[in-house]
Design an enzyme around this catalytic site. Structure first.
Site, short mmCIF file in Angstrom:
data_model
loop_
_atom_site.label_atom_id
_atom_site.label_comp_id
_atom_site.label_asym_id
_atom_site.label_seq_id
_atom_site.Cartn_x
_atom_site.Cartn_y
_atom_site.Cartn_z
N ASP A 151 9.07 -11.80 0.87
CA ASP A 151 10.05 -12.81 1.25
C ASP A 151 10.33 -13.78 0.11
O ASP A 151 11.46 -14.22 -0.09
CB ASP A 151 9.60 -13.57 2.50
CG ASP A 151 8.12 -13.85 2.52
OD1 ASP A 151 7.48 -13.69 1.45
OD2 ASP A 151 7.58 -14.23 3.56
N ASP A 164 4.94 -0.68 12.64
CA ASP A 164 4.29 0.18 11.65
C ASP A 164 2.87 0.54 12.06
O ASP A 164 2.07 0.96 11.22
CB ASP A 164 4.26 -0.53 10.29
CG ASP A 164 5.31 0.04 9.33
OD1 ASP A 164 6.12 0.86 9.77
OD2 ASP A 164 5.32 -0.36 8.14
#
Length: 497
Positions: free
Chosen positions: A226, A73
């Protein structure tokens, strides 16, 4: 939790895989090795990208059964070029590895992972191994984790332990080790006894692809993506295994600034998640005990009550009581309860016992950041939804990286001129970036106004305590004030000018 830790150790409870892979390379049956997708999400990770990609590409796993996705990214074109060159180098060595870059960077890390999982070929892979950019799994990582899924159809995730490899260990690094070792030793899940889905550990493990799809996949609604997906998977009935003896090398923040930002995200995110999933927990089919564990012990006690208790007692109530003669705080409130809690924290890491005093003082200083993050996340204040990448220095394993590069000089496949040119070009660019980094301006100490203000209050209160002959309070206020002063002047962590 500590009692649970001792129960696990005394009973010798440990996840045992029903199978294991042998080292006999001549009798390898590919059907025994499931298809594994390995993902490395990164963003402008010029310091650690090379060692991370290399450690994944040398996994002891049949190449036909593994695909590596480098999910970049980065918005820095130079870093993009370096990572592309590194991926191309390993492609020419015969590794099945792909480079993916999003033009629209929405959703931060969760958006990056969600985009990668949308590829058509992902359905061919039974498991997904995910590593942060600074993680360096050992070559046998997949061979130690994948067998745990054998015969456990309700198992969603196999997590592993961080292993910190900072060569220049300083006080900040040592205190972080003490803090995190408690989580690693205690918060193991054995037969559903504990639920272990902390943001710092969820990305060092292997997911069952079906479980990810079943719980809704990656969502960008919090800064702890997560933890979010693990909570949702648990609510859907999936189970987890934590392998305490399988380690994955990684890098700890070496500056107070980076550590403070990391802790802010780790304490703001759970409060965001608690607000979003509270009713889902209530409506879930889990047992009442597990619901109570999640709501009261994991979210409220660990992430809300303890930071609030530490901040208000040690930073506000105790120092202000020194200026009010009619206010009397008993010794058990100031000393015994915090002392017992600290002893419990240190028990799973007995080698860290000499650091218990600085650890206690440091945790109290961090309570300011944690309290601010908790309030911001719970009530959606300020920059609670800002996802900040923890700064990496790439110093965690330079010697290992050099050794790895020397090993790479022995080609895995026959070299070509194209391979040499891309590899040399990448190394040349890396050296150029390293020289630029070293020749830059020396970083100066930052001044943290909140910590300095609290240092002034605590030190003033210590003087007042001395004058009023409250000895036990004087010593605590004095050392806690000095701790706030050291942190406020940025005197812990990496060496700065």
């Amino acid at each position: 939790m500590v009692l649970g830790c001792f129960w696990i150790k005394i009973r010798g409870l440990k996840p045992v895989a029903q199978m294991e892979y042998t080292q006999d390379l001549e009798n390898v049956h590919l059907e025994d090795y499931p298809m594994v997708l390995v993902q490395i999400p990164m963003c402008n990770e010029k310091e650690v990208y090379q060692q991370s990609i290399a450690s994944v590409c040398i996994q002891d796993w049949p190449r036909e059964r593994m695909l590596v996705q480098v999910l970049d990214d980065s918005n820095d074109l130079d870093v993009q070029a370096l990572i592309k060159a590194e991926v191309q180098k390993w492609q020419q060595r015969g590794v099945r590895i792909l480079y993916r870059h999003r033009l629209i960077r929405t959703g931060y890390k969760a958006g990056n992972l969600k985009s990668a999982m949308s590829c058509d070929y992902v359905k061919d892979y039974e498991f997904v191994a995910i590593f942060d950019a600074d993680f360096q799994p050992t070559p046998d990582f997949l061979k130690k984790t994948i067998p745990c899924f054998k015969g456990n159809d309700d198992l969603a995730l196999v997590q592993t332990r961080w292993a910190f490899v900072n060569k220049d260990e300083n006080l900040l690094t040592r205190l972080q080790n003490i803090n995190l070792s408690f989580h690693f030793e205690v918060e193991q899940q054995v037969n559903g006894l504990f639920i272990n889905f902390f943001g710092f550990n969820g990305t060092a493990g292997v997911w069952r692809t079906k479980a990810l799809e079943d719980c809704g996949g990656w969502l960008d609604r919090t800064t702890v993506e997560d933890m979010d997906v693990a909570v949702r998977a648990h609510l859907c009935g999936w189970k987890f295994i934590y392998l305490n003896d399988v380690k994955c090398l990684c890098e700890l923040p070496e500056s107070y600034e980076a550590y403070k930002k990391q802790q802010y995200r780790w304490h703001s995110g759970p409060m965001q998640l608690f607000r979003l999933c509270f009713m889902d927990i209530i409506r879930s089919k889990m047992s009442l005990a597990k619901k109570a564990n999640m709501i009261f012990l994991f979210f409220l006690l660990r992430k809300l009550v303890l930071p609030f208790y530490s901040f208000t007692l040690f930073c506000i109530i105790l120092p202000l009581s020194m200026f009010l003669p009619e206010a009397q705080l008993p010794a058990w409130v100031v000393c015994y309860v915090p002392g017992i809690m600290s002893m419990l924290n240190i028990l799973p890491a007995p080698r860290s016992f000499p650091f218990i005093v600085p650890y206690l003082l440091f945790e109290n200083t961090m309570s300011v950041t944690k309290f601010n993050a908790m309030v911001s996340g719970l009530f959606k204040f300020g920059n609670s939804y800002e996802w900040i990448v923890t700064k990496k220095l790439g110093r965690s394993s330079e010697a290992d990286l050099i050794a790895m590069m020397e090993t790479e000089s022995e080609p895995l496949v026959e070299s070509t001129s194209l391979q040499r040119s891309s590899s040399e070009s990448g190394l040349a660019e890396l050296n150029k970036l390293q020289m630029t980094k070293k020749s830059g301006k020396t970083r100066r100490n930052r001044l943290y106004k909140t910590e300095l203000a609290l240092a002034f209050i605590l030190l003033s209160a210590s003087v007042r305590s001395l004058l009023s002959a409250q000895g036990i309070h004087f010593y605590f206020l004095l050392f806690q004030g000095i701790a706030f002063l050291a942190v406020g002047l940025d005197l812990i962590g990496e060496q700065v000018g």
